[in-house]
Enzyme design. Structure first.
Site, short mmCIF file in Angstrom:
data_model
loop_
_atom_site.label_atom_id
_atom_site.label_comp_id
_atom_site.label_asym_id
_atom_site.label_seq_id
_atom_site.Cartn_x
_atom_site.Cartn_y
_atom_site.Cartn_z
N LEU B 64 0.83 -1.20 0.00
CA LEU B 64 0.00 0.00 0.00
C LEU B 64 0.87 1.26 0.00
O LEU B 64 0.38 2.36 -0.16
CB LEU B 64 -0.92 -0.02 1.22
CG LEU B 64 -1.72 -1.34 1.37
CD1 LEU B 64 -2.53 -1.33 2.65
CD2 LEU B 64 -2.61 -1.58 0.17
N ARG B 65 2.19 1.05 0.19
CA ARG B 65 3.21 2.11 0.07
C ARG B 65 3.16 3.14 1.19
O ARG B 65 3.84 4.17 1.10
CB ARG B 65 3.11 2.82 -1.28
CG ARG B 65 3.20 1.89 -2.48
CD ARG B 65 4.49 1.15 -2.55
NE ARG B 65 4.68 0.48 -3.84
CZ ARG B 65 5.61 -0.43 -4.06
NH1 ARG B 65 6.41 -0.81 -3.08
NH2 ARG B 65 5.74 -0.98 -5.24
N ASP B 306 -0.22 -9.70 -4.99
CA ASP B 306 1.15 -9.21 -4.96
C ASP B 306 1.21 -7.82 -5.62
O ASP B 306 2.11 -7.51 -6.39
CB ASP B 306 2.12 -10.18 -5.65
CG ASP B 306 3.57 -9.87 -5.32
OD1 ASP B 306 3.81 -9.16 -4.32
OD2 ASP B 306 4.45 -10.32 -6.06
N HIS B 310 3.34 1.61 -8.58
CA HIS B 310 4.49 2.49 -8.77
C HIS B 310 4.05 3.76 -9.48
O HIS B 310 3.10 3.75 -10.27
CB HIS B 310 5.54 1.82 -9.66
CG HIS B 310 6.36 0.78 -8.97
ND1 HIS B 310 7.22 1.07 -7.94
CD2 HIS B 310 6.44 -0.56 -9.16
CE1 HIS B 310 7.81 -0.05 -7.53
NE2 HIS B 310 7.34 -1.05 -8.25
#
Lengths: 323, 424
Positions: B64-65, B306, B310
């Site tokens: 989820l960054r 997965d 980006h």
């Protein structure tokens, strides 16, 4: 495959020159034939032709190179193009944005062609996919992937000595794993109809799947050299020595260094080639490098003619009558 | 709120259920299937005729960054994308910045996900401090803070003694260890499967043995320590054989596969398509078939997205200079249903791999429609088709290798805790 097709325009002509793979035989022969006409120019006192007058070519070298860069530069100048040489340390372009920024800056300077040398496989494809449509890209070597002009100058040199590709046995010796030159040579030899291509080296430096490219692996150089017409040496990077790849220079030279004794297994008129710069006493015995069987210096001068041909073709500047 | 989902085909693998029936929900819980509970007054009704009703999907791995890489994505952006894909529970690995190795980071993630009010987020804690593979992370504290397992994410554990002790300590804390298995010496900074494609493209390659040797090492340590290990992102057919053999010996292990590896192979990178640069690398056709067979025979328990969103710059560079990972969360369900249409899995198996199996691995009360279970439900139209287009992806990451693929299967309603949080 889109990756290979981006180098051709809708009429099947070269727009970029990124890899040998996917180019058909007639187009490769056209490059070789066209290069012949430039080879003749090199013999003249005035070596310039005006084909690319007014065009600007940027040599973008993200990896150090002397030979390739200077021959590209000479080729461009002999075609009367303006040449910009940029040596860009790869450390300055760790980020993709910087690479794209560099390209955009050069585009803004109205460059017409980029010659790219880069340490990463696929770099030339990436750049070709990003540039404005009027810009042409020539791959001057990308990672381990491709070095198409080197392969073409090698084919040019082979043809000078052995005109019929369909009768040849060719051996490529050395670090195939890390070699873009070997990959491009294997593609070119296959497309031009060479029936037997061998790669010779230690198992550490020959990919297990090399047969998929159409070459057969030999770990024993004497077996591999048997009756070959052409011996193509590869440059061995110093950093491969004393690693998990190879134990020592001495042992490498003993097994794979080219000397009289090993060359005796090849055909008596076999030629010896090397993309340079050579490591004397590691890959090749000095005696052989300097002998008349060696065509290493011819390769260098052919490099200029072949690169002139490729640049002119990619720019669409082939004269009508030769098409 | 009392909610009735009528006339759907209910598939609930945890209860071995596959029947056309009504589902009754009250106060955030499932209160009835087929028969209306006494005194149930319908306040809202969803007509699920010709649709499938299954538990909300559980994704064992999505990045989820957040915290640390909010320029790529946020918990809010990715959970919002997830609910449109029927995903109600997401496990996120600990390689955030900072690493999830303190209760404070766990709490931050929980708080952000509660504020987003979309899918539930379940963090995996770090197995080693800062994922440095030297000292153990405070697994007990992480578990107490709400971590559903511990993991070292992509960070290799070269020192086998550290791995052994980490597994032993995880046994002590009774926590599942999610391990991504790659021998990074063999992986050697590779970016592609070692095979004919990597040879042709001249890309640094990762051999099959980088995974199989790492798995073998872990299997032997599982035998020794008795740790509960979940094997993450299996990519080779040979790995399936190793896991099947270990399971047949009675080892308490589970495994998952990323959805991308069930559909793509190394051939897909052959034009240097950086959206297909993922880790583990896309492997051969034979491996892809092995993974599908491994799912069918249940050597692999779960399918995860997965998901790795980006920003576009991360993928705009020569292949090996780009960042690995693909944006896949919105394609998880339809790409799994594709395996059913192609007769690799039964519908029951496919739904199990997205619901009950991952919920059991994560140890969370989800992935089933038992009476009394939290009412997390996914309602989808199995026949609706749509085309993947970057501009229509809700994830902040547009880096999907499935652009222009036709998907069949579209979520129409997502229910979390008995509330409709998404409808088409």
């Amino acid at each position: 495959m889109t990756g290979n097709n981006i180098q051709l325009d809708t009429k099947g002509r070269l727009k970029h020159f990124l890899t040998i793979e996917g180019i058909d035989r007639s187009l490769l022969l056209e490059i070789l034939d066209y290069a012949e006409s430039f080879a003749a120019i090199e013999e003249r006192a005035v070596k310039k032709v005006p084909l690319l007058r007014g065009k600007t070519i940027a040599n973008l070298f993200f990896e150090p190179s002397t030979r390739t860069r200077t021959t590209f530069e000479l080729a461009a100048k002999r075609l009367s193009a303006d040449v910009l040489n940029l040596n860009i340390l790869s450390s300055a372009t760790k980020k993709g944005e910087t690479l794209l920024d560099t390209l955009q800056t050069l585009e803004a300077m109205h460059c017409d062609m980029f010659v790219i040398r880069h340490a990463n496989s696929g770099a030339a494809h990436f750049i070709a996919s990003q540039v404005a449509p009027h810009i042409h890209v020539i791959n001057g070597g990308d990672g381990r992937h491709s070095h198409p002009t080197q392969a073409m100058l090698d084919m040019f040199t082979i043809r000078k000595h052995k005109p019929d590709f369909s009768k040849l046995k060719v051996a490529i010796i050395g670090d195939v794993l890390h070699s873009r030159v070997a990959r491009s040579e294997i593609h070119a030899l296959n497309i031009l109809g060479v029936p037997e291509i061998r790669v010779i080296g230690p198992k550490t430096l020959i990919p297990d799947t090399i047969d998929g490219l159409g070459a057969h692996a030999y770990y024993d150089i004497n077996d591999g050299m048997k009756d070959v017409d052409v011996v193509m040496m590869l440059r061995l990077q110093r950093e491969r020595m004393r690693s998990a790849m190879l134990p020592s220079e001495q042992e490498y030279f003993k097994r794979y260094g080219l000397n009289e004794k090993k060359l005796a297994f090849a055909k008596p008129d076999a030629i010896v080639m090397h993309p340079g710069p050579i490591n004397r006493g590691i890959e090749i015995d000095s005696h052989i490098a300097d002998s008349e069987r060696s065509v290493i210096l011819q390769q260098v001068s052919h490099g200029i003619a072949v690169r002139m041909a490729v640049m002119a073709m990619v720019m669409g500047s082939r004269s009508k009558e030769t098409q | 709120m009392r909610l009735k989902i009528s006339n759907g085909r209910i598939i609930d693998p945890a209860n071995k259920l596959d029947q056309k029936a009504d589902l009754f929900i009250e106060a955030g819980h499932v209160v009835g299937i087929d028969k209306s509970p006494k005194g149930f007054k319908v306040e809202m009704e969803i007509d699920a005729s010709n649709q499938i009703v299954c538990p909300g999907l559980v994704d064992l791995c999505a990045r989820l960054r957040e915290p640390g890489q909010e320029h790529k994505a946020t918990i809010a952006s990715e959970t919002a994308a997830a609910v449109t894909a029927g995903i109600t529970s997401i496990c996120c690995p600990p390689d955030t910045i900072p690493v999830i190795d303190t209760p404070a980071v766990v709490e931050l993630i929980y708080r952000r996900s509660l504020n987003s009010n979309q899918s539930r987020v379940f963090p995996l804690g770090a197995l080693t401090y800062r994922l440095q593979s030297e000292t153990l992370a405070e697994m007990d504290a992480l578990k107490a803070a709400g971590c559903i397992g511990v993991s070292n994410a992509y960070a290799p554990i070269r020192n086998t003694e550290v791995l052994r002790r980490a597994l032993e300590y995880a046994v002590t804390c009774d926590i599942t260890v999610h391990l991504y298995c790659e021998d990074d010496f063999l992986g050697n900074n590779g970016v592609a499967h070692e095979g004919s494609v990597s040879t042709r493209l001249g890309l640094p390659s990762i051999p099959e043995t980088a995974e199989t040797i790492a798995i073998s090492r872990v299997l032997l340590l599982v035998e020794q320590t008795g740790a509960r290990v979940h094997f993450c992102r299996i990519s080779t057919a040979r790995s399936i054989e190793l896991l099947a053999e270990a399971k047949s010996r009675g080892l308490d292990i589970t495994a998952d596969v990323g959805i991308t590896h069930l559909h793509l192979t190394d051939m897909d990178i052959s034009s240097f398509n950086t959206d297909c640069y993922v880790l583990p690398p896309l492997r051969s056709q034979r491996d892809k078939e092995g993974l599908r067979a491994g799912l069918a025979n249940e050597t692999i328990n779960a399918i995860c997205s997965d998901h790795q969103p980006h920003e576009s710059d991360a993928k705009s560079a020569p292949f090996s200079m780009t960042e690995p990972g693909a944006s896949t969360i919105e394609m998880l369900l339809p790409l799994t249903l594709q395996l059913v249409r192609d007769n690799h899995l039964s519908l029951q198996q496919a739904v199990a791999a997205l619901t009950s199996a991952p919920a059991e691995i994560a140890g969370i009360d989800a992935g089933k429609l038992s009476i009394g279970s939290p009412a997390d439900v996914c309602v989808f139209d199995p026949d609706a088709s749509w085309t993947v287009e970057r501009k229509f992806l809700l994830s902040a990451g547009k880096n999907t290798p499935f652009t222009s693929w036709e998907m069949t299967g579209k979520v129409t309603h997502t229910i979390l805790d008995g509330n409709i949080i998404y409808k088409i």
